[in-house]
Scaffold this motif. Structure first.
Motif, PDB file in Angstrom:
ATOM      1  N   MET A  91       0.813  -1.214   0.000  1.00  0.00           N
ATOM      2  CA  MET A  91       0.000   0.000   0.000  1.00  0.00           C
ATOM      3  C   MET A  91       0.843   1.259   0.000  1.00  0.00           C
ATOM      4  O   MET A  91       1.908   1.292   0.596  1.00  0.00           O
ATOM      5  N   PRO A  92       0.347   2.298  -0.691  1.00  0.00           N
ATOM      6  CA  PRO A  92       1.085   3.563  -0.699  1.00  0.00           C
ATOM      7  C   PRO A  92       1.138   4.165   0.701  1.00  0.00           C
ATOM      8  O   PRO A  92       0.263   3.918   1.526  1.00  0.00           O
ATOM      9  N   LYS A  93       2.218   4.950   0.953  1.00  0.00           N
ATOM     10  CA  LYS A  93       2.417   5.454   2.312  1.00  0.00           C
ATOM     11  C   LYS A  93       1.614   6.707   2.593  1.00  0.00           C
ATOM     12  O   LYS A  93       1.215   6.954   3.713  1.00  0.00           O
ATOM     13  N   LYS A  94       1.432   7.548   1.579  1.00  0.00           N
ATOM     14  CA  LYS A  94       0.646   8.756   1.834  1.00  0.00           C
ATOM     15  C   LYS A  94      -0.056   9.241   0.579  1.00  0.00           C
ATOM     16  O   LYS A  94       0.071   8.628  -0.473  1.00  0.00           O
ATOM     17  N   ALA A  98      -3.383   6.479  -0.783  1.00  0.00           N
ATOM     18  CA  ALA A  98      -3.407   5.764   0.491  1.00  0.00           C
ATOM     19  C   ALA A  98      -4.802   5.832   1.101  1.00  0.00           C
ATOM     20  O   ALA A  98      -5.344   4.823   1.558  1.00  0.00           O
ATOM     21  N   SER A  99      -5.418   7.031   1.063  1.00  0.00           N
ATOM     22  CA  SER A  99      -6.773   7.176   1.617  1.00  0.00           C
ATOM     23  C   SER A  99      -7.752   6.291   0.871  1.00  0.00           C
ATOM     24  O   SER A  99      -8.588   5.611   1.473  1.00  0.00           O
ATOM     25  N   CYS A 101      -7.178   3.540  -0.857  1.00  0.00           N
ATOM     26  CA  CYS A 101      -6.937   2.138  -0.527  1.00  0.00           C
ATOM     27  C   CYS A 101      -7.557   1.789   0.818  1.00  0.00           C
ATOM     28  O   CYS A 101      -8.196   0.742   0.961  1.00  0.00           O
ATOM     29  N   LEU A 102      -7.382   2.661   1.810  1.00  0.00           N
ATOM     30  CA  LEU A 102      -7.904   2.382   3.144  1.00  0.00           C
ATOM     31  C   LEU A 102      -9.412   2.250   3.118  1.00  0.00           C
ATOM     32  O   LEU A 102      -9.978   1.346   3.737  1.00  0.00           O
ATOM     33  N   TYR A 172      -0.879  -2.486   8.322  1.00  0.00           N
ATOM     34  CA  TYR A 172      -0.560  -1.171   7.757  1.00  0.00           C
ATOM     35  C   TYR A 172      -0.316  -0.146   8.865  1.00  0.00           C
ATOM     36  O   TYR A 172       0.672   0.582   8.847  1.00  0.00           O
ATOM     37  N   ARG A 176       3.196   1.862   9.776  1.00  0.00           N
ATOM     38  CA  ARG A 176       3.290   3.324   9.875  1.00  0.00           C
ATOM     39  C   ARG A 176       3.838   3.754  11.239  1.00  0.00           C
ATOM     40  O   ARG A 176       4.341   4.853  11.392  1.00  0.00           O
TER      41      ARG A 176
ATOM     42  N   LEU B  10      -1.491  -4.775  -6.018  1.00  0.00           N
ATOM     43  CA  LEU B  10      -2.445  -4.109  -5.132  1.00  0.00           C
ATOM     44  C   LEU B  10      -3.739  -3.771  -5.866  1.00  0.00           C
ATOM     45  O   LEU B  10      -4.830  -4.010  -5.370  1.00  0.00           O
ATOM     46  N   LEU B  14      -7.458  -5.075  -5.022  1.00  0.00           N
ATOM     47  CA  LEU B  14      -8.563  -4.177  -4.682  1.00  0.00           C
ATOM     48  C   LEU B  14      -9.751  -4.380  -5.614  1.00  0.00           C
ATOM     49  O   LEU B  14     -10.902  -4.262  -5.188  1.00  0.00           O
ATOM     50  N   ILE B 251     -13.565   5.772   8.528  1.00  0.00           N
ATOM     51  CA  ILE B 251     -12.195   5.487   8.089  1.00  0.00           C
ATOM     52  C   ILE B 251     -11.637   6.675   7.311  1.00  0.00           C
ATOM     53  O   ILE B 251     -10.447   6.962   7.357  1.00  0.00           O
ATOM     54  N   TRP B 252     -12.494   7.437   6.635  1.00  0.00           N
ATOM     55  CA  TRP B 252     -12.043   8.637   5.938  1.00  0.00           C
ATOM     56  C   TRP B 252     -11.517   9.669   6.954  1.00  0.00           C
ATOM     57  O   TRP B 252     -10.500  10.310   6.745  1.00  0.00           O
ATOM     58  N   ARG B 255      -8.157   8.444   8.480  1.00  0.00           N
ATOM     59  CA  ARG B 255      -7.132   8.012   7.535  1.00  0.00           C
ATOM     60  C   ARG B 255      -5.796   8.730   7.738  1.00  0.00           C
ATOM     61  O   ARG B 255      -4.740   8.138   7.594  1.00  0.00           O
ATOM     62  N   LEU B 258      -3.951   7.117  10.436  1.00  0.00           N
ATOM     63  CA  LEU B 258      -3.430   5.821  10.014  1.00  0.00           C
ATOM     64  C   LEU B 258      -2.198   5.982   9.144  1.00  0.00           C
ATOM     65  O   LEU B 258      -1.254   5.224   9.249  1.00  0.00           O
ATOM     66  N   ALA B 259      -2.241   6.972   8.257  1.00  0.00           N
ATOM     67  CA  ALA B 259      -1.172   7.087   7.276  1.00  0.00           C
ATOM     68  C   ALA B 259      -0.045   8.001   7.749  1.00  0.00           C
ATOM     69  O   ALA B 259       1.035   8.004   7.170  1.00  0.00           O
ATOM     70  N   GLY B 261       1.743   8.081  10.545  1.00  0.00           N
ATOM     71  CA  GLY B 261       2.906   7.373  11.046  1.00  0.00           C
ATOM     72  C   GLY B 261       3.588   8.081  12.190  1.00  0.00           C
ATOM     73  O   GLY B 261       3.007   8.896  12.889  1.00  0.00           O
TER      74      GLY B 261
END
Lengths: 290, 267
Positions: A91-94, A98-99, A101-102, A172, A176, B10, B14, B251-252, B255, B258-259, B261
């Motif tokens: 998955m892409p990191k940012k 990334a959004s 995919c989530l 994931y 992170r 990926l 998906l 989740i939006w 997000r 989550l991303a 880090g």
């Protein structure tokens, strides 16, 4: 790395302890109480000792259901955990990708379980379902209502489709949470991407992977709504897993005593496996130089 | 932007993941007779009749409102109680710590079918049947332990030197916890919040047992599509699509956590 010793930390745990104990201990006591009695109605019950436990343990159909349950859970775990980790790594990191995919990953998790089973009935129908139509056009006769093998494959696919995103989301988030400094150090040392995965990412994901493994084991072992809706435990008894058999006893025949004994044994089996998994994973972790 | 091999993998995954959802979406725009009559990749006679029914019938849309209320209560309770507890488990050694930690998780292992009757009796005793708080509390049984376990996993990954440095710098515990520590484990909090929401949202047995009308959840309402004439597939599919929406919004919103880090430099 030893922890600070402080018994006052109990105060931080107390709210959680109280809230869980309230809903856990009283019902569990009631079930233990049922399991040693023959119940005919309110006020009409007799103490029977461990009779129900002996009956349940000697029940051939239970052995059969347990064996199928174990096979199902282990096959599912062996697919979902590696696949989930692989997806998390891809998955892409940012950024917006990334959004996106989530959000897509989360979709299957948000549908009530009985609805998932119902949707898959149509989805796998050869005449009007997308999956069934594709498979049949590829020249493979596929019908989960008639063939035990097809019923198993359908349930496995549905389970993997449904729950791999949970493993992927956890992995994931775990990835992170690894500090950038670790990757920079690895880069300076010239570590290969496999070495980065093996010695940085995997050990650092140990906490989330432990919970992913335990959670997937427990929930796949307790699976009820999806096979019940999809096949009703059939064809024959080929997909009658433990929980379906339990409900047949508890609701179908309304034998509260045996059902309570059954669920306590069921509970102990899950407890035993989870404890073994947990001990094994803890031992693996301390062996590493993470 | 060049497309790497792993991106292809990926994207492939998906798409596979999305197919059953697409089929549900497809069905939701078709009438029941149309679904059963023929296979079609896109709705040939698209109709909004299924969605109209859900938005105009109070017994349908109140199900969504009830679910959102108790799921929100549950997520708030789970996160606020689990955060300090997870910190205690990850940082301190105290009497019975390992046993309590594992015991918490055992509460997810009980087969629900037989525990329904005792649960009903327990909540009847406190006169809580058919309230949102009853469902929210009963879902704490499995969500609170899960939240503690996930958060503990993330907190253990934070080096303890950060805590020590902060205390030497004169941070009080609450200030350190909110200003320094919580931002460090935002990925963990994001995923925990989502999981609490999700598991409470899809739980059907307890929610149905503890409610009759006033707090009836959407998952229970959906079982009504089974009628004497068979299943109303179109209506069920539309209701299924709508059950996804609140969770997708959650989740939006999480997000970024989550991303985002982990950045040690902020301390």
């Amino acid at each position: 790395m030893s922890k600070w010793r402080n018994n006052n930390a109990w105060f931080l745990v107390l709210p959680v302890f109280a809230i869980v104990a309230f809903s856990a201990i009283i019902p569990l006591m009631t079930v233990v109480n049922y399991s040693v009695q023959d119940i005919f109605g309110p006020g009409q019950r007799f103490f029977v000792g461990v009779e129900w436990f002996r009956d349940v343990l000697l029940d051939e159909r239970l052995h059969d259901a347990l064996f199928k349950q174990l096979a199902f859970s282990f096959m599912v775990l062996l697919t979902e955990i590696p696949l989930g980790i692989a997806i998390a790594l891809m998955m892409p990191k940012k950024g917006w990708t990334a959004s996106a995919c989530l959000v897509i990953l989360a979709l299957p998790l948000l549908i009530p379980w009985n609805v998932i089973g119902t949707i898959w009935i149509i989805f796998t129908r050869p005449d009007i379902g997308l999956f069934g139509a594709i498979v049949n056009n590829a020249g493979i006769a596929f019908d989960h209502t008639a063939s035990p093998v097809d019923a198993w494959i359908t349930l496995m696919l549905m389970e993997i489709w449904h729950w791999t995103p949970l493993v992927a989301l956890l992995a994931y988030a775990g990835l992170r949470a690894i500090p950038e400094a670790y990757y920079q150090a690895a880069k300076i040392d010239g570590a290969s991407s496999w070495a980065v995965f093996r010695y940085i990412q995997l050990p650092k994901m140990r906490g989330v992977l432990t919970i992913a493994l335990l959670l997937r084991f427990m929930d796949s072992f307790l699976i009820y709504a999806e096979p019940f809706v999809l096949t009703g435990g059939g064809p024959g008894n080929t997909t009658t897993f433990l929980s379906i058999y339990l409900v047949k006893i508890a609701v179908g025949q309304f034998d509260l005593g045996p059902a309570a004994a059954f669920s306590l044994i069921y509970f102990l089996i899950i407890l035993l496996f989870c404890w073994l998994f947990y001990q094994a994973l803890q031992a693996v972790g301390t062996g590493d130089k993470a | 932007m060049k497309l790497k091999k792993r991106h292809l993998g990926l994207i492939f995954y998906l798409i596979i993941l999305f197919l059953p959802i697409y089929w549900m979406l497809n069905m939701s725009f078709r009438t029941n007779a149309d679904i059963m009559r023929s296979f079609s990749l896109i709705p040939t006679h698209p109709t909004l009749v299924n969605y109209m029914k859900i938005f105009t019938d109070p017994s349908w849309y109140s199900g969504y409102i009830n679910s959102i209320i108790y799921v929100t209560i549950n997520t708030v309770i789970s996160l606020t109680t689990a955060l300090p507890a997870a910190y205690a488990f990850s940082r301190y050694q105290f009497i019975g710590d390992k046993h309590v930690f594992f015991w918490l998780l055992t509460n997810r292992m009980a087969p629900p079918a037989v525990f329904l009757l005792p649960f009903f009796q327990l909540y009847s005793t406190f006169n809580l049947i058919d309230t949102h708080i009853a469902v929210a509390l009963s879902h704490c049984l499995f969500n609170v332990p899960l939240a503690v376990w996930i958060l503990e996993g993330f907190m253990s990954g934070v080096p303890r030197e950060i805590d020590e440095t902060a205390f030497i710098d004169g941070y009080s515990f609450p200030r350190f916890f909110i200003r320094v520590f919580i931002p460090l484990i935002r990925a963990g909090i994001g995923v925990t919040a989502f999981f609490c929401f999700m598991f409470s949202w899809v739980e059907l047995l307890l929610a149905r047992t503890l409610t009759t009308t006033a707090a009836k959840p959407i998952a229970a309402t959906m079982t009504r599509t089974v009628s004497a004439t068979g299943l109303d597939w179109g209506l069920l599919a539309a209701a299924g699509i709508l059950t996804i929406v609140p969770g997708a919004l959650v989740i939006w919103f999480v997000r970024n956590h989550l991303a985002k880090g982990f950045a040690l430099g902020r301390v």
